[in-house]
Write a protein that holds these residues in place. Structure first.
Motif, short mmCIF file in Angstrom:
data_model
loop_
_atom_site.label_atom_id
_atom_site.label_comp_id
_atom_site.label_asym_id
_atom_site.label_seq_id
_atom_site.Cartn_x
_atom_site.Cartn_y
_atom_site.Cartn_z
N HIS A 40 11.46 -7.84 -22.27
CA HIS A 40 11.84 -9.20 -22.66
C HIS A 40 10.83 -9.82 -23.62
N ALA A 41 9.55 -9.71 -23.28
CA ALA A 41 8.51 -10.34 -24.11
C ALA A 41 8.43 -9.71 -25.50
N THR A 42 8.53 -8.39 -25.58
CA THR A 42 8.45 -7.74 -26.90
C THR A 42 9.68 -8.04 -27.74
N GLY A 49 3.44 -4.68 -26.89
CA GLY A 49 2.83 -4.89 -25.58
C GLY A 49 2.63 -3.54 -24.93
N SER A 50 2.13 -3.51 -23.71
CA SER A 50 1.92 -2.22 -23.05
C SER A 50 2.07 -2.37 -21.55
N LYS A 74 -0.04 -2.89 -14.47
CA LYS A 74 -0.43 -4.02 -15.32
C LYS A 74 0.42 -4.00 -16.59
N ALA A 75 0.98 -5.14 -16.90
CA ALA A 75 1.72 -5.30 -18.15
C ALA A 75 0.93 -6.23 -19.05
N LYS A 76 0.67 -5.78 -20.25
CA LYS A 76 0.01 -6.63 -21.24
C LYS A 76 1.12 -7.15 -22.15
N LEU A 77 1.53 -8.39 -21.87
CA LEU A 77 2.65 -8.98 -22.59
C LEU A 77 2.16 -9.67 -23.86
N PRO A 78 2.91 -9.53 -24.94
CA PRO A 78 2.52 -10.23 -26.17
C PRO A 78 2.70 -11.73 -26.01
N ALA A 79 1.78 -12.47 -26.54
CA ALA A 79 1.85 -13.93 -26.46
C ALA A 79 2.83 -14.44 -27.51
N PRO A 80 3.63 -15.45 -27.16
CA PRO A 80 4.53 -16.01 -28.16
C PRO A 80 3.75 -16.71 -29.26
#
Length: 137
Positions: A40-42, A49-50, A74-80
């Motif tokens: 969703h975030a990507t 993200g990763s 752990k999910a490294k989500l991209p910041a909007p």
């Protein structure tokens, strides 16, 4: 040091997906949630993200065949992307939206003032029922 050779035949090895689903409670569910959040975030940000799955394994000394597992997802989500705001400095070193050096024109309102003025001038419909509509023929 020589490389350890695994004596287990490939046909007898447990599938990793089966391990996740059956061996460690809630790990598969936790990884699924993190993956869904990452997708969703990507998709929303268009940024990378990763997702990292860590499994630490340690044999329990003195107890034959027992293994202690510690897992972490752990999910490294991209910041909007955040918007930017332009502000103006005042002589007192404060910030404000309007330029203090620019003269104001009488009768001209900014968007906030116009919105407030329009809300104040809205009228309510009369509470009494209007005459019914009739056909014109």
């Amino acid at each position: 040091m020589s490389k350890l050779i695994n004596p287990t035949l490939k046909a007898n090895r447990q599938d990793f997906a089966d391990f996740l689903a059956n061996s460690v409670p809630f790990l598969g569910e936790e990884a699924t949630e993190a993956l869904n959040d990452l997708v969703h975030a990507t998709t929303e940000t268009g940024k990378a993200g990763s997702l990292t799955l860590t499994i630490k394994m340690k044999p329990i000394g003195g107890k034959a065949g027992q293994m202690e597992l510690e897992t972490d997802v752990k999910a490294k989500l991209p910041a909007p992307t955040k918007g930017k705001t332009i502000l103006f400095t005042t002589p007192d070193n404060n910030l404000q939206r309007s330029d203090p050096r620019q003269q104001t024109l009488d009768g001209v309102r900014d968007v906030n003032q116009e919105s407030t003025a329009q809300q104040q001038t809205l009228r309510q419909a009369p509470a009494t029922a209007a005459a019914p509509l009739r056909a014109v023929g």
